[in-house]
Design a protein around this motif. Structure first.
Motif, short mmCIF file in Angstrom:
data_model
loop_
_atom_site.label_atom_id
_atom_site.label_comp_id
_atom_site.label_asym_id
_atom_site.label_seq_id
_atom_site.Cartn_x
_atom_site.Cartn_y
_atom_site.Cartn_z
N ILE A 287 37.46 50.39 30.77
CA ILE A 287 38.69 50.62 31.54
C ILE A 287 39.40 51.87 31.03
CG2 ILE A 287 41.00 49.68 31.92
CD1 ILE A 287 39.60 46.88 31.89
N PHE A 288 39.47 51.98 29.70
CA PHE A 288 40.11 53.14 29.09
C PHE A 288 39.41 54.43 29.53
CE2 PHE A 288 39.76 55.98 25.32
CZ PHE A 288 41.04 56.50 25.38
N LEU A 289 38.07 54.40 29.51
CA LEU A 289 37.32 55.60 29.87
C LEU A 289 37.55 55.97 31.32
CD1 LEU A 289 33.96 54.86 28.06
CD2 LEU A 289 35.51 56.76 27.60
N TRP A 290 37.47 55.00 32.19
CA TRP A 290 37.64 55.27 33.62
C TRP A 290 39.06 55.72 33.93
CZ3 TRP A 290 34.66 50.64 36.26
CH2 TRP A 290 33.30 50.91 36.20
N ALA A 291 40.02 55.14 33.21
CA ALA A 291 41.41 55.48 33.48
C ALA A 291 41.65 56.96 33.22
CB ALA A 291 42.34 54.64 32.61
N ASP A 292 40.80 57.56 32.37
CA ASP A 292 40.94 58.96 32.04
C ASP A 292 40.30 59.87 33.08
OD1 ASP A 292 42.46 59.64 29.97
OD2 ASP A 292 40.83 60.14 28.59
N SER A 293 39.46 59.29 33.96
CA SER A 293 38.73 60.14 34.91
C SER A 293 39.64 60.58 36.02
CB SER A 293 37.56 59.35 35.51
OG SER A 293 36.79 58.80 34.48
N PRO A 294 39.46 61.82 36.46
CA PRO A 294 40.36 62.35 37.48
C PRO A 294 40.09 61.82 38.88
CG PRO A 294 38.74 64.00 36.85
CD PRO A 294 38.51 62.82 35.97
N GLU A 295 38.87 61.36 39.17
CA GLU A 295 38.56 60.99 40.56
C GLU A 295 39.40 59.82 41.05
OE1 GLU A 295 36.22 61.41 38.30
OE2 GLU A 295 34.60 62.71 39.06
N ARG A 296 39.84 59.93 42.28
CA ARG A 296 40.63 58.87 42.88
C ARG A 296 39.83 57.57 42.93
NH1 ARG A 296 42.81 55.22 44.88
NH2 ARG A 296 44.56 55.10 46.33
#
Lengths: 460, 428, 297
Positions: free
Chosen positions: B384-393
């Motif tokens: 979750i932490f990693l994905w939360a950092d991703s810019p894609e909507r």
């Protein structure tokens, strides 16, 4: 033999000893179990423990110390021109050797010496495993044989087995001490190394924090600046905002729930507050970064305020929400510990409910509430995920909650994620920060627990 | 009550009290209102948090698919060597055939980006399954690109200026064409549940993280449960009263309040650097979480042991059992429900923990599903932490989706704990 | 109001004769049967401070007080005796509505104070409790200084704001409670540091400080030693010159020593009311006699 296979073999042999021991015990007395001192299965356990335990202990010690010993032998055999390059270089080489032995790719094309060293490592490892196998099997059979032969009706097998169990229980209880020791050692030793590079007063009182990565050793400013004051102020600022949210809301919720709410309302609201406590911090971090921060920023724009998208306010606010249930459950305990007689006394004099709470219950519960708040502060200081996700990286020395600040925990995470060699000041700085955090939270916890306990005793 | 009486002095006190009543009633109301507001605020925050996550995340359980007509040209796909075929070329050809008027490199690249890069792998899988398809023209549903997915789910407004929009005007035209021909639809997102991590949102799933969490928790449970219960038994039943035991107790209480990130430092310095255990492995994660959850388990197990009345132990001792037998055969089984409840709550806490795992490298980008406790892996909260950092909507949506899954697991565990407590609750 | 006074007077007229008759027939006439739970004796007095009519109290399903009628006279000490769980404390707590703080408790009936029903909707408990003070079984001083303990009531009620006035209240209340000489040098020390008997007198002083008209005492001496008990009993007699006092007590000797009238409770019923002399020397009800002669209790 592979370590895991060896382990399984040892366990199997040990359980075989159990059956042999049990059988021998009943055989000796020709099935007249009552003439044995202990139940037959205790004789089985007796044999199993004697045969298995020494070998397993040897195995454990071997596994722990083998890599370090082999590595040292290999380093000692490395050519002069590698070892003379200094500790950090040797460490890199050792890493490469380890990677080669595991069959992984190395960072750079390995030189002939390193390949030779890796081969030596492998052969040493093979020899060591063979020795281990021989020794442990000897132990199993030797002790197994002796123990089975020792079995006779007067042997106090149960007492021996129970004594061993008791020692095991005791060792388990000691793990708490071991982990404290582990924490202290891990942060202390690395911190001491750090303070050899950066003077401790520069670290504790310095005003700039910019632990840049030095690409080359001779680069200008490669050492960076390690003044931790901006981190401390940032941590305090965010924790302060969090406490500003959590203390009033948590305390008033606890008061309302324990003094005013009907059983029905309490039955609904209390579990909901517990839900708030059970939500993982990473979820709060996500909430802070992607819901609250944009919301605050939007609100700021409409009010003509410039709120940073990683403002201390957003992180602090959400951290406060996270801590509400902690404050409220601790205050709830404390308020309920105030005897009913105090309330009766005040009501009997004609005090209203709120007067009773504010002027009698609250002052009486104050020490306990302060203890609870200290625990909550310690929780806020050490909270990581919310600030990693919602607070910034820039170490601004500011007290403006609308600016971005960074915290001790954010820096620890930033410095230690990604690949860093282990003796740059940058990496070690994380451990120094960890030491500060550990000492401060430990102090807060000790004081808080003592205050709360004193308070409880007062009314017991 | 406040009528004057002739024979006594004027009743000063009661008049003063009555005069102050309005003010005091108002302050009482204010105070009570404050309490209600606090509760409402706390619950409001909870509702806002859950609401924002559900509203952002429900879309993650659906994925947009588009239907393409492709010609499985034998020239592009060698029947002898199915793994080496030019499947993405086939897909691109299919797209070009649908929109023959698209020309120019940039335009074409825009067109190709309508479908996911994983479309080629899907096509490949289909062909390997049915090699007889080579040479035929078939229709195949392939996942749309994440931007198309977001657009089709209605999260991108057509009315904003083109340069502020991730989906450009011509892409919208093509998508509208798909819509007209019923070639685009939302389906249940199985990828989200059975795939590992990926750089492309439409191919990213939580399965890798779920398996990683499972292994990590397994290690934690296997270590912390026996050790925790053993410590509790020792401290509650056998420990003598001395300074050393006091020291152990102080340690346990303090460990319960040490920030979790400090345990991460311990894991890094001791387990990885000193003992040389592999980075990113669930085994190390489990070790760290074991140390973290031990205090919880010890404290709750001790409470459970304490709640078993001493008469039961005395009864066992009275018929000749040794203290050890009395505890293991009589006290421990009665304390077990309480111990299990505490353990489950400790496990739930461990499942949600992420900060210490960042320190020991479980934050790496790992595509493969871990197959054992020594494989590099990550866990659900770190994912979750990693994905939360991703810019894609589209990752935002998946992050919320993953949070919903994580919260689902936590609710489940807590419910089991509550049921266990209710079922076996006993008053002596 | 008038009607009640008339009935009160009528009863008053009947009263002496009846008592006399009872005295005469003391040993000869049979007592009221144990099964009869009607109240014997005069529940009404002339010009009452409080008049309770048909009081019923329920705790959840438990019927704690059953249809009780009783008057509290002016400047008298009314003692309530009876075995544990008979409802005497519950009744006492009705008089200043302390039962409101217990969720499951329901009170019906009328309790008139100077002609106004204190259970009425328009009545606020705050002034009621200020004029009907209460002293509890266990001394419960607040964890504050002796001075602040006394001033708690006056401060919340706003009885005085001036520093000198407040000090005067402290001195007067402590003097009235007979505690002044013992504590005058340590007014700023915590009230919890006093001895049990001193704490109880501090609680009485705290009650007096809000100038009540009635003081309710719920077994005020049960946690105290005999010397402290004697001090409190003496204090009660002094206080009864200006206040009405209702006291619940387990000690029949105490009731006999201090009270003017005595009421005997049994399992939620008010069994007998009369002057203390009459109740102790010539009880009209068999249950009262059983209790006084120590057959149960």
């Amino acid at each position: 033999m592979q370590i895991d296979i060896l382990f399984i073999t040892l366990m199997l042999l040990s359980s075989a000893a159990f059956f042999i021991g049990r059988q021998r015990a009943s055989k000796i007395v020709q099935g007249q179990i009552q003439s044995l001192h202990s139940l037959p299965s205790f004789y089985g356990f007796f044999a199993a423990i004697w045969s298995g335990l020494p070998a397993i202990l040897l195995l454990a010690a071997w596994v722990v110390f083998e890599p370090a010993i082999i590595t040292n032998i290999v380093i000692a055999n490395l050519p002069e021109h590698i070892t003379s390059l200094g500790q950090s270089h040797v460490n890199l080489v050792v890493n490469d050797i380890h990677n080669l032995t595991l069959g992984n790719l190395t960072a750079t094309e390995p030189s002939a010496e390193i390949i030779a060293a890796a081969d030596q490592y492998k052969s040493l490892q093979a020899t060591s495993h063979m020795l281990l196998t021989i020794f442990s099997l000897l132990l199993v059979f030797g002790f197994g044989l002796v123990s089975v032969r020792k079995i006779h009706p007067q042997l106090r097998a149960r007492n021996v087995v129970e004594q061993v169990i008791k020692v095991f229980l005791f060792l388990c209880a000691c793990i708490a001490i071991l982990s404290t020791l582990g924490i202290v050692m891990s942060v202390l030793f690395e911190s001491i190394r750090f303070f050899k590079m950066i003077p401790i007063d520069d670290f504790l009182f310095g005003l700039t924090w910019s632990p840049q990565t030095a690409m080359r050793e001779d680069q200008v400013g490669s050492s960076g600046a390690f003044g931790a004051i901006p981190l401390f102020t940032g941590t305090l600022l965010i924790s302060f905002i969090a406490m500003m949210v959590a203390v009033p809301v948590g305390l008033m919720s606890a008061i309302y729930l324990s003094e005013y709410a009907s059983t029905k309302v309490r039955g609904i609201a209390k579990p909901l507050l517990e839900v708030l406590a059970g939500i993982p911090t990473v979820v709060y971090g996500f909430f802070a970064a992607l819901t609250v921060a944009p919301l605050l920023r939007g609100a700021g724009i409409s009010l003509g305020l410039d709120i940073a998208s990683e403002s201390a306010l957003a992180a602090g606010l959400v951290m406060g929400i996270m801590i509400i249930p902690l404050v409220s459950s601790l205050s709830d305990d404390v308020i309920n510990a105030v005897p009913q007689a105090m309330r009766d006394g005040a009501y009997g004099l004609g005090a209203t409910k709120s007067e009773t709470i504010r002027k009698v219950i609250f002052p009486a519960a104050l020490p306990g509430i302060v203890g609870g708040i200290l625990l909550a502060v310690s929780r806020a200081l050490g909270e990581t995920m919310i600030v990693v996700m919602a607070a910034g990286l820039a170490a601004n020395l500011t007290a403006n909650p609308l600016d971005a600040v960074t915290t001790v925990t954010v820096q620890i995470v930033t410095l230690l994620t990604g690949d860093q060699e282990f003796d740059s000041a940058k990496t070690l700085a994380a451990f120094a920060l960890g030491l500060v955090l550990f000492v401060i939270t430990l102090l807060l916890n000790v004081i808080a627990l003592r205050v709360v306990r004193k308070y409880r005793e007062q009314y017991e | 009550m406040n009528n004057q009486q002739a024979d006594t002095a004027p009743r000063r006190a009661i008049d003063v009290i009555n005069a102050g009543m309005d003010r005091r009633k108002r302050s009482e109301k204010r105070f009570q209102l404050l309490g209600k507001l606090s509760i409402a605020l706390a619950i409001g925050f909870l509702a806002m948090l859950l609401g924002s996550i559900v509203s952002k995340g429900y879309g993650a359980f659906q994925q947009t698919y588009v239907k393409l007509d492709v010609h499985l040209d034998a020239a592009k796909i060698d029947a002898e060597n199915l793994n080496k075929g030019n499947y993405s070329g086939v897909i691109k050809e299919g797209l070009r055939n649908m929109f023959p008027d698209v020309s120019g490199r940039r335009e074409k690249r825009k067109l190709y980006s309508l479908v996911s890069q994983s479309a080629a792998y899907q096509l490949q899988a289909k062909v390997i399954e049915e090699p007889g398809l080579i040479g035929q023209a078939i229709s195949i549903w392939v996942p749309a690109d994440d931007e198309v997915d977001v657009f089709f789910k209605g999260h991108i407004n057509r009315d904003i200026a083109e340069e502020d929009r991730r989906i450009k005007d011509n892409q919208i035209r093509w998508i509208d064409h798909f819509i007209e021909q019923n070639r685009i639809e939302k389906r249940f997102n199985t990828t989200f549940f059975n795939a590992g991590d990926s750089r492309n949102p439409e191919s990213a799933g939580i399965w890798g993280a779920v398996v990683g969490s499972f292994y990590t928790l397994l290690v934690t449970l296997l270590l912390s449960f026996p050790v925790g219960v053993a410590s509790a038994i020792y401290l509650e039943e056998f420990a003598p009263k001395n300074k050393f035991i006091d020291f152990i107790e102080v340690n346990i209480n303090n460990l319960a309040a040490v920030p979790s990130i400090i345990f991460g430092l311990l894991g890094l310095a001791i387990f990885i650097n000193f003992f040389g255990l592999p980075r990113s492995a669930s085994f190390v994660g489990g070790l760290v979480l074991t140390l973290m959850t031990l205090p919880t388990i010890i404290i709750s197990s001790r409470a459970a042991l304490k709640s078993v009345p001493p008469s039961i132990k005395q009864a066992a001792l009275g018929v000749g059992a040794s203290p050890m037998q009395a505890i293991f055969y009589h006290v421990l089984p009665l304390a077990m429900p309480g111990i299990l409840t505490g353990t489950i709550l400790g496990m739930a806490q461990a499942l949600g923990e992420s900060a210490p795992l960042l320190m020991i490298g479980m934050v790496a980008f790992i595509v493969d599903i871990p197959a054992g406790i020594f494989d590099p892996s990550t866990v659900l909260p770190v994912q979750i932490f990693l994905w939360a950092d991703s810019p894609e909507r589209a990752f935002l949506e998946r992050t919320s989706g993953a949070i919903m899954v994580l919260l689902g697991f936590l609710v489940l565990m807590n419910m089991v704990a509550v049921i266990l407590r209710k079922q076996f609750e006993r008053r002596w | 109001m008038n009607v009640e006074q008339e009935t009160g007077q009528k009863e008053m007229e009947l009263n002496p004769a009846q008592t006399k008759e009872a005295m005469d027939l003391q040993s000869k006439t049979p007592k009221v049967d144990r099964e009869n739970r009607e109240t014997v004796g005069d529940v009404r007095v002339d010009d009452p401070r409080m008049r309770c009519t048909d009081i019923n109290v329920h705790y959840g399903d438990k019927h704690a007080i059953k249809g009780l009628n009783l008057d509290v006279g002016k400047k008298e000490i009314l003692s309530m005796i009876g075995p544990s769980g008979c409802g005497k404390s519950t009744f006492l707590r009705c008089l200043n509505r302390m039962n409101d703080t217990i969720d499951s408790c329901r009170v019906t009936g009328t309790i008139e104070m100077d002609g106004v029903d204190i259970n009425g909707k328009s009545i606020d408990v705050v002034p009621l409790r200020a004029s009907v003070g209460m002293v509890f079984q266990k001394p419960n001083p607040f964890p504050k200084s002796i001075r602040e303990n006394i001033l708690f009531g006056p401060r919340i009620h706003g009885l005085a704001t001036d520093k000198d006035d407040l000090e005067e209240i402290v001195v007067n209340s402590l003097k009235k409670a007979g505690l002044w000489d013992e504590v005058k040098d340590r007014l700023d020390q915590p009230g919890t540091g006093l001895s049990g008997g001193q704490q109880q007198r501090l609680c009485i002083a705290r009650t007096i400080a809000v100038e009540p008209e009635i003081i309710l005492m719920d077994e005020p001496c049960s946690a105290l030693d005999p010397i402290s008990t004697a001090a409190i009993e003496e204090l009660m007699l002094e206080l009864s010159e200006s206040y009405s006092i209702c006291i619940v007590t387990h000690s029949m000797q105490q009731a006999a020593r201090v009270s003017n009238r005595t009421a005997y409770f049994h399992l939620g019923d008010l069994i007998e009311v009369g002057t203390t002399d009459q109740v102790f020397n010539a009880p009209l009800h068999q249950l009262t006699e059983d209790y006084i002669t120590g057959r149960f209790g």
